[in-house]
Design a protein around this motif. Structure first.
Motif, PDB file in Angstrom:
ATOM      1  N   VAL A  70      -2.208 -24.996  27.435  1.00  0.00           N
ATOM      2  CA  VAL A  70      -2.360 -25.419  25.757  1.00  0.00           C
ATOM      3  C   VAL A  70      -0.939 -25.189  25.560  1.00  0.00           C
ATOM      4  O   VAL A  70      -0.763 -26.047  24.465  1.00  0.00           O
ATOM      5  N   ASP A  71       0.006 -24.613  26.324  1.00  0.00           N
ATOM      6  CA  ASP A  71       1.440 -24.669  25.694  1.00  0.00           C
ATOM      7  C   ASP A  71       2.142 -26.086  25.945  1.00  0.00           C
ATOM      8  O   ASP A  71       3.199 -26.066  25.483  1.00  0.00           O
ATOM      9  N   ALA A 125       1.697 -29.499  19.552  1.00  0.00           N
ATOM     10  CA  ALA A 125       1.051 -29.301  18.283  1.00  0.00           C
ATOM     11  C   ALA A 125       1.144 -30.262  17.145  1.00  0.00           C
ATOM     12  O   ALA A 125       2.123 -31.096  17.088  1.00  0.00           O
ATOM     13  N   GLU A 152      -1.734 -23.561   8.508  1.00  0.00           N
ATOM     14  CA  GLU A 152      -1.155 -23.249   9.751  1.00  0.00           C
ATOM     15  C   GLU A 152      -2.390 -23.023  10.812  1.00  0.00           C
ATOM     16  O   GLU A 152      -2.307 -23.082  11.893  1.00  0.00           O
ATOM     17  N   ASP A 176      -3.889 -22.005  18.750  1.00  0.00           N
ATOM     18  CA  ASP A 176      -4.718 -22.283  19.561  1.00  0.00           C
ATOM     19  C   ASP A 176      -6.138 -21.662  19.701  1.00  0.00           C
ATOM     20  O   ASP A 176      -6.864 -21.776  20.543  1.00  0.00           O
TER      21      ASP A 176
END
Lengths: 195, 566
Positions: free
Chosen positions: B355-356, B360, B387, B392
């Motif tokens: 996910v990182d 984004a 936000e 995630d």
């Protein structure tokens, strides 16, 4: 190519996991859970569950086991994954705009970040020393630790049980933590536990 | 009171969670004034945390930790194992290892051993701390393609939009029961046989596994790949038996059982099933087709053949690019919550993206014309509220955006009351149009909603010649996909008024309401090529609108760009 020795039981368990006996991962879990939980407990920011990050790290290690080179140091690999999981969590927290304002003095976070670069192994030693230091704590002090950390009794109730005021209980806890800290430091210094 | 005493008070209050805003400010000042306080605070915080672990820890609790962690390991272990086995060459010594032993008791390790380990670790870290973090990982998606096969059962190894009649699609990695009839209504699946042969079936198709090296196809199309070692693999149709003598061919069985065979590579022998049944000398009746040849076989009373044009394009060598699966960390109530990685097939290659490693997306415009719940997540929301789309979590997001029946053909207006209904996102860094999906969108869905996902339009923020909107009507992971996970519970935040701007989305009064029904996390990949972008072209953001095709609205809970492949 890394070819450092590893715990033979862990190596065998990992080989079995790779051969399909995935339940054997339990051996790996039991071997490393305390060390990893201890290290994470000492480094996660306030308000974050260290065990959750530890579980996430083990799951990530399991999922990425095909990337691990059998025969190399699994512990080092696992702690590296945990370090990344911790970084991920911190990144997530940073995205929550008011987290630091509410929970974390930034200077403290920086100091904890700096300490993350120290060897994780020393934290297992510190855990062991802390247990020994707790044993050497007098019963009258140890009961405060039990109430606060084991039974998780509110400060007001601790005050009632001990016949003291809440500020006095807080002061007692401050002293106990300081005493334990000194005990750990002393053992590290005299027994060469620090890396 | 001197500074030391005040620090002791403040720090104890902080550890006990009793420090108020003013106290926190005072603590900040003390820490800033003297580095000794920072050191002391860090020491005591760490001791405090270790005390929490030591005092609360017991063997049952350690055991509970182990059990909980084991329960979180990926559920589909067969897939995991086959992935691992296809990539790891087994240590020659491993075969000699004893079978599973009893559990090893946890043993204490002496400080000396740790010291030695620590010394070694310094050297190890130099090696281990090489970049290995959140980088995308290519996955062998279990298709054999000439590699050794370790399984001895026939398995479904991948699927795309597969729908089965009267049942859910079997999970990827599951064993297909021998001689059990499967009716694939639509979509595609890939079946892997123990010999290494694989067949991609396209719905509608009716089939069953007739043996470890044969598939019976009553109707439908399948593309077969039988690598070296899998020769003899065959497809049985109502009128023929098509036996592999090379590597690649396709078989299409019509409703009247007529069977068309196209040989793409190598050769295939086709037998009349009636004669095979009547005669032991089956070879006498074989008709061999070699690569570049095609024929149709009819069996209505008499076996007959007719030539048909060769069409290499009917052969399918792989399933389409798509979101294949995703992994999550479970929430406190047991359902999926935090996304940890997503596996996407891009350009035919399965890649797992931590996910990182994803890029984004930030919400930059929001306008609705009707009052609805626009946010979901915890009981309380972060500030700014939008936000929630960035994190995630698959249960937090900006949901129910407005939209349009007709997709945009001109630039969306993103200011004032005449602004375009919908939502705009801007990526933290530009997305490069690569092969397959470039952007992934996760959506909340429950059984009362369309099972294929809520339709929505994706449009460029800036139109030019060649660019167009693209409408998603079917997600890669739908309500019927075993890979779409059941989510943990969450709150929906109801608005008292319509949020006609991003500012209002962040400021209007909201009322959280706990969801009581089960939701799943659906996912779809957006290929920027479908919007008209050229390969390698860069985009910075997208405009998203619900397609207003029904009473249901898209609920984006996670949007991210995929990084450019290195």
């Amino acid at each position: 190519m890394n070819s450092l020795p590893n715990d033979p039981n862990v190596t065998k368990a990992l080989q079995r996991v790779l051969r399909g006996e995935t339940a054997e991962f339990e051996v790996v879990l039991r071997r490393y859970e305390r060390a990893l939980r201890g290290w994470l407990a000492a480094h996660v920011p306030m308000g974050v569950d260290a065990d959750e990050i530890a579980q996430r790290s083990f799951v990530a290690a399991f999922s990425r086991l095909q990337e691990f080179e059998i025969g190399t140091d699994f512990g080092a690999w696992l702690f590296t994954i945990a370090r990344y999981q911790l970084m991920t969590e911190k990144t997530r927290l940073r995205r929550i705009a008011d987290y630091h304002a509410r929970y974390g003095p930034e200077l403290l976070q920086r100091e904890l970040d700096r300490r993350c670069s120290e060897s994780p192994e020393v934290w297992t030693t510190k855990l062991e020393y802390l247990e020994q230091c707790l044993e050497s704590l007098g019963d009258h002090l140890r009961r405060f630790v039990t109430w606060r950390y084991d039974e998780e009794i509110p400060l007001q109730e601790i005050a009632a049980r001990s016949g003291r005021s809440v500020p006095a209980v807080k002061k007692q806890l401050w002293k106990i933590r300081g005493k334990l800290q000194e005990c750990i430091d002393a053992r590290l210094a005299t027994e060469g536990g620090a890396s | 009171m001197n500074h030391q005493d005040r620090f002791a008070e403040l720090w104890t209050d902080y550890l006990e969670g009793e420090l108020d805003e003013r106290g926190l400010e005072e603590l900040h000042e003390l820490l800033s004034a003297d580095d000794c306080y920072v050191q002391r605070a860090a020491d005591l915080l760490q001791t405090h945390r270790l005390l929490g672990l030591v005092m609360a820890d017991s063997l049952p609790q350690q055991d509970a930790f182990v059990r909980q962690t084991l329960a979180q390991l990926p559920e589909n272990q067969d897939e995991f194992v086959s992935q691992v086995m296809s990539q790891v060459s087994v240590n020659p010594d491993a075969s000699g290892l004893p079978r599973k032993k009893g559990r090893r008791e946890r043993s204490a390790i002496s400080p000396t051993a740790w010291l030695v380990a620590a010394l070694i670790l310094v050297a190890v870290m130099t090696f281990v701390f090489r970049p290995m973090g959140p980088t995308p990982v290519a996955i062998d998606d279990s298709r054999p393609r000439g590699t050794a096969v370790v399984d001895d059962q026939v398995r479904l190894v991948s699927s795309a939009h597969a729908k089965f009649f009267g049942e859910l699609s079997p999970p990827v990695g599951s064993v297909l029961a021998p001689r059990r009839e499967y009716v694939l209504m639509s979509g595609l699946i890939e079946v892997l046989f123990p010999t290494g042969a694989s067949a991609i079936l396209e719905g509608p198709a009716v089939f069953h596994v007739s043996s470890d090296e044969s598939l019976a196809l009553d109707v439908g199309r399948c593309s077969v790949h039988a690598p070296e070692g899998a020769e003899g693999f065959h497809i049985e149709t109502p009128v023929t038996r098509v036996v592999d003598r090379g590597t690649r061919f396709s078989v299409n069985v019509g409703e009247m059982s007529e069977t068309e065979v196209q040989v793409i590579e190598g050769a295939a022998d086709i037998y009349d099933v009636q004669r095979v049944a009547d005669s032991h000398a089956a070879d006498d009746t074989a008709e061999r087709l070699v690569d570049g040849e095609a024929k149709r076989f009819l069996g209505a009373g008499a076996f007959a053949t007719e030539n048909v044009p060769f069409e290499a394009s009917v052969y399918r060598s792989e399933l389409p690019d798509r979101v294949v699966s995703y992994e999550t960390i479970l929430g406190p109530e047991g359902g999926a919550e935090h996304l940890t990685s997503v596996t996407v097939q891009r350009g035919g290659k399965a890649i797992r993206f931590p996910v990182d490693s994803l890029i984004a997306a930030q919400l930059t415009w929001f306008r609705a014309t009707v009052t609805r719940p626009f946010l979901c997540g915890g009981e309380t929301l972060p500030s700014p509220r939008h936000e929630t789309l960035r994190d995630d979590s698959l249960i937090t997001g900006v949901i129910n955006p407005d939209g349009s029946v007709e997709p945009l053909t001109t630039d969306p207006i993103m200011e004032g009351k005449a602004g375009t209904p919908g939502m705009a996102i801007r990526f933290d860094q530009p997305i490069v149009n690569g092969p397959g999906a470039d952007v992934i969108i996760f959506d909340l869905q429950t059984f009362g909603n369309p099972p294929d996902g809520d339709a929505f339009h994706v449009s460029p923020l800036k139109f030019r010649d060649g660019l167009k909107s693209y409408t998603v009507r079917k997600y890669d992971l739908t309500m019927e996909s075993p890979e779409a996970k059941v989510l943990t519970n969450f709150h929906v935040h109801f608005f008292a008024e319509n949020a006609s701007s991003l500012a209002e989305l962040n400021s209007l009064k909201i009322l959280p309401q706990q969801q009581s029904i089960q939701f799943r996390g659906l996912a779809v990949g957006i290929d920027l090529t479908d919007l008209g972008y050229a390969n390698g072209e860069i985009i910075e953001g997208l405009f998203i609108q619900d397609a207003l095709d029904d009473g249901h609205y898209v609920d984006p809970v996670f949007i991210a760009g995929l990084p450019e492949e290195e």
